[in-house]
Scaffold this active site. Structure first.
Site, PDB file in Angstrom:
ATOM      1  N   THR A  10       0.831  -1.275  -0.108  1.00 37.38           N
ATOM      2  CA  THR A  10      -0.014  -0.039  -0.228  1.00 37.38           C
ATOM      3  C   THR A  10       0.847   1.296  -0.145  1.00 37.38           C
ATOM      4  OG1 THR A  10      -1.638  -1.182   1.068  1.00 37.38           O
ATOM      5  CG2 THR A  10      -1.759   1.381   1.073  1.00 37.38           C
ATOM      6  N   SER A  52       1.414  -7.623  -0.623  1.00 38.49           N
ATOM      7  CA  SER A  52       2.448  -8.665   0.336  1.00 38.49           C
ATOM      8  C   SER A  52       1.864  -9.704   0.312  1.00 38.49           C
ATOM      9  CB  SER A  52       2.455  -7.975   1.619  1.00 38.49           C
ATOM     10  OG  SER A  52       1.454  -7.849   2.237  1.00 38.49           O
ATOM     11  N   THR A  84       1.241  -4.334   4.311  1.00 29.81           N
ATOM     12  CA  THR A  84       1.122  -4.865   5.711  1.00 29.81           C
ATOM     13  C   THR A  84       0.511  -6.186   6.024  1.00 29.81           C
ATOM     14  OG1 THR A  84      -1.187  -3.673   5.663  1.00 29.81           O
ATOM     15  CG2 THR A  84       0.747  -2.284   6.567  1.00 29.81           C
ATOM     16  N   ASP A  85      -0.274  -6.492   4.942  1.00 32.70           N
ATOM     17  CA  ASP A  85      -0.809  -7.802   5.055  1.00 32.70           C
ATOM     18  C   ASP A  85      -0.101  -9.071   5.754  1.00 32.70           C
ATOM     19  OD1 ASP A  85      -3.255  -6.675   3.974  1.00 32.70           O
ATOM     20  OD2 ASP A  85      -3.216  -7.964   2.405  1.00 32.70           O
TER      21      ASP A  85
END
Length: 322
Positions: A10, A52, A84-85
């Site tokens: 992101t 990610s 961030t996943d």
């Protein structure tokens, strides 16, 4: 000198012509968007441009090689930006495998650059400041998010959209950024280091969760295609009684690590004694994960199996996180 390595996510996403946002910016773009970074001597590397969720162990192995090479070439620290996943998994992989004591800091963003209140620039600036700080040396890989400093082995993403999505449940952050300067208040303790074995891309480790009324049907699909299993048990490491027979059978054929889906706290090892309790499962050959959640336990088990670890070494490694 600090090296910034970008993987996408992101923090690097721009609007797509078909709707939504997709990765489109490289490390140089991210750095150029933060004027305060001109105060630092930076090297930039754009390694991947992916969400990610699409990163894999081959990507992590290449990232590890880049981090090691940059540190060996004289970088004082390395900042990694990604989505961030799976950020906590990348950070833990680096924490387990990077040999140097120089700071490695992982960060990202919850809001894309074009969104109001985009958090990527502040997170990147904070991560560079942290990587340049002597106080971060020797602490292993760190995660910098929303002005908080977290240890890679403890941090989790706990919210789908909040800019304060990262927490260390049960422990709290190691420190904060105060007026953009790192203030570290505690340390995560000594860390273990593990080699990246030759079978990193061949090993397959699955995570299977438990829930009320679970009958274990999913576990019958865990066969020789898999090298190991992490069981996300309920509570302190428990399963329904009807699941015990298939778990015992699996533990006789492959390493099975017992973790908790609860989100905070350590596995118990000697409190409950009923069928399907932690005492019962450990006696049947399951390996308790200590404080590691199921997804960090998977990373550690994957690394160990890729290096040919036997049961004794597996138990010793996980005991180090108890």
């Amino acid at each position: 000198m600090i090296t910034v390595v970008s993987l996408g996510g992101t923090i690097a996403m721009t609007p797509s012509s078909t709707g939504g946002v997709t990765p489109g910016l490289g490390a140089a773009d991210l750095v150029a968007a933060v004027p305060e970074l001109t105060d630092f001597e930076l090297t930039v590397r754009s390694l991947r441009s992916l969400p990610s969720a699409s990163l894999g162990f081959a990507d992590l192995a290449e990232l590890h090689a880049v981090v090691e090479a940059e540190l060996a070439a004289g970088a004082e620290g390395v900042v990694v930006t990604q989505g961030t996943d799976t950020l906590e998994e990348t950070a833990f992989f680096l924490d387990l495998t990077v040999r140097a004591d120089a700071p490695v800091v992982v960060t990202g963003a919850m809001r894309p650059p074009a969104s109001p209140g985009a958090d990527g620039p502040a997170n990147l600036l904070g991560a560079v400041r942290l990587a340049a700080s002597p106080s971060a040396r020797g602490l292993g890989t760190l995660v910098l998010f929303s002005d908080e400093v977290h240890a890679a082995r403890l941090v989790r993403k706990t919210h789908t959209a909040s800019t304060g999505a990262f927490e260390s449940p049960g422990f709290g952050p190691l420190g904060l950024l105060v007026e953009q300067e790192p203030r570290l208040l505690t340390t995560p303790g000594p860390r273990a280091r593990f080699p990246i074995g030759s079978r990193l891309e061949d090993v397959r480790v699955c995570v299977v969760p438990m829930a009320l009324g679970e009958d274990g049907e999913l576990l019958y699909g865990v066969d020789s295609r898999f090298s190991g299993l992490v069981l996300a048990g309920v509570g302190a490491g428990h399963v329904p009684e009807q699941v015990v027979p298939v778990l015992a059978e699996l533990a006789g054929t492959m390493p099975v690590v017992l973790a908790s889906r609860a989100g905070a706290g350590s596995m118990l090892t000697r409190t409950y004694g009923y069928p399907g309790s932690e005492r019962d499962l450990i006696a049947r050959g399951l390996i308790p994960s200590g404080f590691l959640d199921p997804y960090k336990a998977r990373i550690l088990l994957h690394l160990l199996l890729a290096d040919g670890a036997d049961r004794e070494r597996l138990r010793a490694a996980f005991a180090g996180f108890s």
